[in-house]
Design a protein around this motif. Structure first.
Motif, short mmCIF file in Angstrom:
data_model
loop_
_atom_site.label_atom_id
_atom_site.label_comp_id
_atom_site.label_asym_id
_atom_site.label_seq_id
_atom_site.Cartn_x
_atom_site.Cartn_y
_atom_site.Cartn_z
N ASP A 78 30.67 1.37 11.83
CA ASP A 78 29.50 1.63 11.38
C ASP A 78 28.64 2.55 12.31
O ASP A 78 28.90 2.60 13.56
CB ASP A 78 28.68 0.29 11.54
N ALA A 79 27.68 3.65 11.66
CA ALA A 79 27.03 4.44 12.30
C ALA A 79 25.94 4.46 12.05
O ALA A 79 25.33 4.18 10.89
CB ALA A 79 27.85 5.89 12.03
N TRP A 80 24.84 4.53 12.92
CA TRP A 80 23.35 4.98 12.70
C TRP A 80 23.18 6.30 12.23
O TRP A 80 23.66 7.30 12.77
CB TRP A 80 22.55 4.63 13.96
N MET A 81 22.55 6.42 11.34
CA MET A 81 21.77 7.72 10.67
C MET A 81 20.49 7.98 10.66
O MET A 81 19.76 6.82 10.24
CB MET A 81 22.62 8.03 9.26
N VAL A 82 19.77 8.87 10.72
CA VAL A 82 18.54 9.19 10.50
C VAL A 82 18.02 9.33 9.38
O VAL A 82 18.74 10.56 8.56
CB VAL A 82 17.86 10.26 11.68
N VAL A 83 17.16 8.74 8.61
CA VAL A 83 16.77 8.91 7.35
C VAL A 83 15.99 10.43 7.37
O VAL A 83 15.15 10.63 8.20
CB VAL A 83 16.01 7.87 6.71
N ARG B 226 10.10 9.43 13.95
CA ARG B 226 11.34 10.19 14.50
C ARG B 226 11.34 9.67 16.31
O ARG B 226 12.56 9.57 16.81
CB ARG B 226 11.20 11.62 14.69
N GLU B 227 10.10 9.80 16.99
CA GLU B 227 10.31 9.40 18.27
C GLU B 227 10.84 8.05 18.50
O GLU B 227 11.60 7.78 19.18
CB GLU B 227 8.72 9.56 18.87
N CYS B 228 10.32 7.11 17.86
CA CYS B 228 10.91 5.63 17.82
C CYS B 228 12.19 5.54 17.41
O CYS B 228 13.05 4.67 17.87
CB CYS B 228 9.95 4.76 17.13
N ALA B 229 12.70 6.22 16.47
CA ALA B 229 14.03 6.37 15.90
C ALA B 229 14.91 6.86 16.93
O ALA B 229 16.15 6.36 17.23
CB ALA B 229 14.24 7.32 14.60
N GLY C 110 11.05 6.36 1.27
CA GLY C 110 10.57 6.65 3.00
C GLY C 110 10.26 5.37 3.55
O GLY C 110 9.68 5.64 4.56
N VAL C 111 10.73 4.32 3.08
CA VAL C 111 10.38 3.12 3.66
C VAL C 111 11.19 2.87 4.98
O VAL C 111 10.52 2.50 5.91
CB VAL C 111 10.64 1.86 2.62
N TYR C 112 12.25 3.42 5.00
CA TYR C 112 13.32 3.50 6.15
C TYR C 112 13.30 4.64 6.94
O TYR C 112 13.27 5.66 6.50
CB TYR C 112 14.60 2.97 5.38
N ASP C 113 13.42 4.47 8.45
CA ASP C 113 13.81 5.58 9.39
C ASP C 113 15.26 5.60 9.75
O ASP C 113 15.65 6.68 9.88
CB ASP C 113 12.96 5.19 10.65
N LEU C 114 15.88 4.44 9.91
CA LEU C 114 17.54 4.50 10.31
C LEU C 114 18.25 3.75 9.42
O LEU C 114 17.79 2.75 9.10
CB LEU C 114 17.44 4.00 11.74
N ILE C 115 19.24 3.96 9.13
CA ILE C 115 20.25 3.16 8.45
C ILE C 115 21.67 3.17 9.19
O ILE C 115 21.91 4.15 10.10
CB ILE C 115 20.71 3.77 6.91
N ALA C 116 22.54 2.19 9.00
CA ALA C 116 24.02 1.74 9.63
C ALA C 116 24.96 1.53 8.64
O ALA C 116 25.58 0.57 8.77
CB ALA C 116 23.62 0.94 10.76
#
Length: 343
Positions: free
Chosen positions: A253-258, A264-267, A67-73
């Motif tokens: 490349d695409a952004w994805m929500v972990v 979530r708000e900042c993501a 759970g370290v990351y909020d978004l990945i690309a």
């Protein structure tokens, strides 16, 4: 969820913003201070970035990250794997301003959705081109075969990625690079082993390749089109990118929500920024990549840049061999590449 999240974003859009964080696992340049600093000041969200050198880095880091990351690309050949592994959650597209402005052909890519539900927000795209130092070649290279030229021993580099198999396969005449047979993969592996004495180093990051060119240790390689060449130009090193006669790969490349991100708000504020003119021209100006939102791109690019990045011609991507998920064949490709490096 959509109505609740959209309302929450609207309530927090005022200047008096509570401080938050967003942790992104992404590529070099995608969280550059040239545009991230403005986002942090305007949103109240502090961005912490961890960079990858290969799409093969995403799954291990997420599975071991807790759970370290909020978004990945990740790129389009890896997005489906993230969905299949349950590492990402469906997007609230109603909370993403400009979602409808993304090239429809990109939004509709099967690797970004399941049963009509979207998991990935297209961000940037381009080619895996090839590149050479102008001061070394009297006759410009035109073929992948130039990376196998014995006269260039010790001056060649390839990206440290399973896509090296794609390169060697094309040189062998096997153009269906994402559906290679065991025999074709073995032939590509043999071709890469044959090349290995010519290779100075397999590059892992954009900065590493730039340093190799600056030092004169490498004079020809593959490259993330537009990025390393622009960094070298800024250093006064003249290089030329080219699409070889055997063709080049294309990527998106695409952004994805972990899944279950606590931020979530900042993501979602980050996603909105990345799809706006700030984020789209941010990546175009830093990395030299094409943008997924032509409306935002047109608002912040000069006409010359807009045309040069094929923003008025998304079908350009169709001329490239767009990366495709390897599915059950992933291990065969990866094992072959690892075997080359182990030699």
């Amino acid at each position: 969820m959509k109505k609740t999240l959209t309302a929450l974003l609207a309530l927090t859009a005022s200047p008096a913003l509570a401080e938050g964080t967003v942790n992104v696992l992404t590529w070099e340049g995608y969280a550059d201070a040239s545009f991230i600093t403005q986002f942090e000041e305007e949103s109240g969200c502090k961005v912490t970035a961890t960079y990858v050198g290969s799409n093969d880095d995403f799954a291990p880091k997420l599975l071991g990250g807790g759970g370290v990351y909020d978004l990945i690309a990740p790129s389009i050949d890896t997005t489906a794997l993230m969905i299949d592994l349950g590492l990402v959650e469906p997007l609230d597209t109603a909370a993403i301003t400009g979602w409808g402005d993304i090239y429809q052909k990109f939004r509709d890519l099967p690797g970004l959705q399941r049963d009509g539900v979207h998991y990935g927000m297209p961000y940037s795209w381009g080619a895996i081109a090839f590149m050479y130092r102008n001061d070394v070649f009297t006759t410009p290279p035109t073929s992948i075969a130039d990376l196998w030229n014995p006269d260039l021993a010790g001056k060649v580099s390839l990206w440290d990625d399973k896509s090296a198999i794609y390169v060697a396969a094309r040189l062998n005449g096997d153009s269906d690079i994402y559906n290679l047979t065991d025999e074709q993969i073995e032939a590509a592996k043999a071709k890469l082993i044959e090349q290995k004495p010519l290779v100075r180093k397999y590059w892992a990051t954009a900065g590493e390749l730039v340093d190799l060119y600056k030092a004169g240790e490498v004079v020809i390689s593959n490259t993330w089109a537009g990025y390393q060449s622009s960094l070298l130009a800024a250093e006064g090193i003249e290089v030329t990118e080219f699409i070889p006669t055997e063709g080049a790969e294309g990527w998106l490349d695409a952004w994805m929500v972990v899944k279950d991100t606590p931020n979530r708000e900042c993501a979602y504020k980050f996603l909105n920024m990345q799809l706006s003119a700030l984020g789209q021209c941010g990546v175009a100006n830093v990395n030299g990549y094409s943008a997924a939102n032509p409306v935002a791109a047109k608002a912040c690019m000069s006409p010359e840049q807009f045309t040069a990045l094929h923003q008025d011609d998304p079908d350009y991507l169709d001329s490239l061999m767009i990366w495709t998920a390897l599915g059950e064949r992933f291990e065969a490709y990866t094992n072959a590449w690892n075997a080359v490096k182990a030699q």
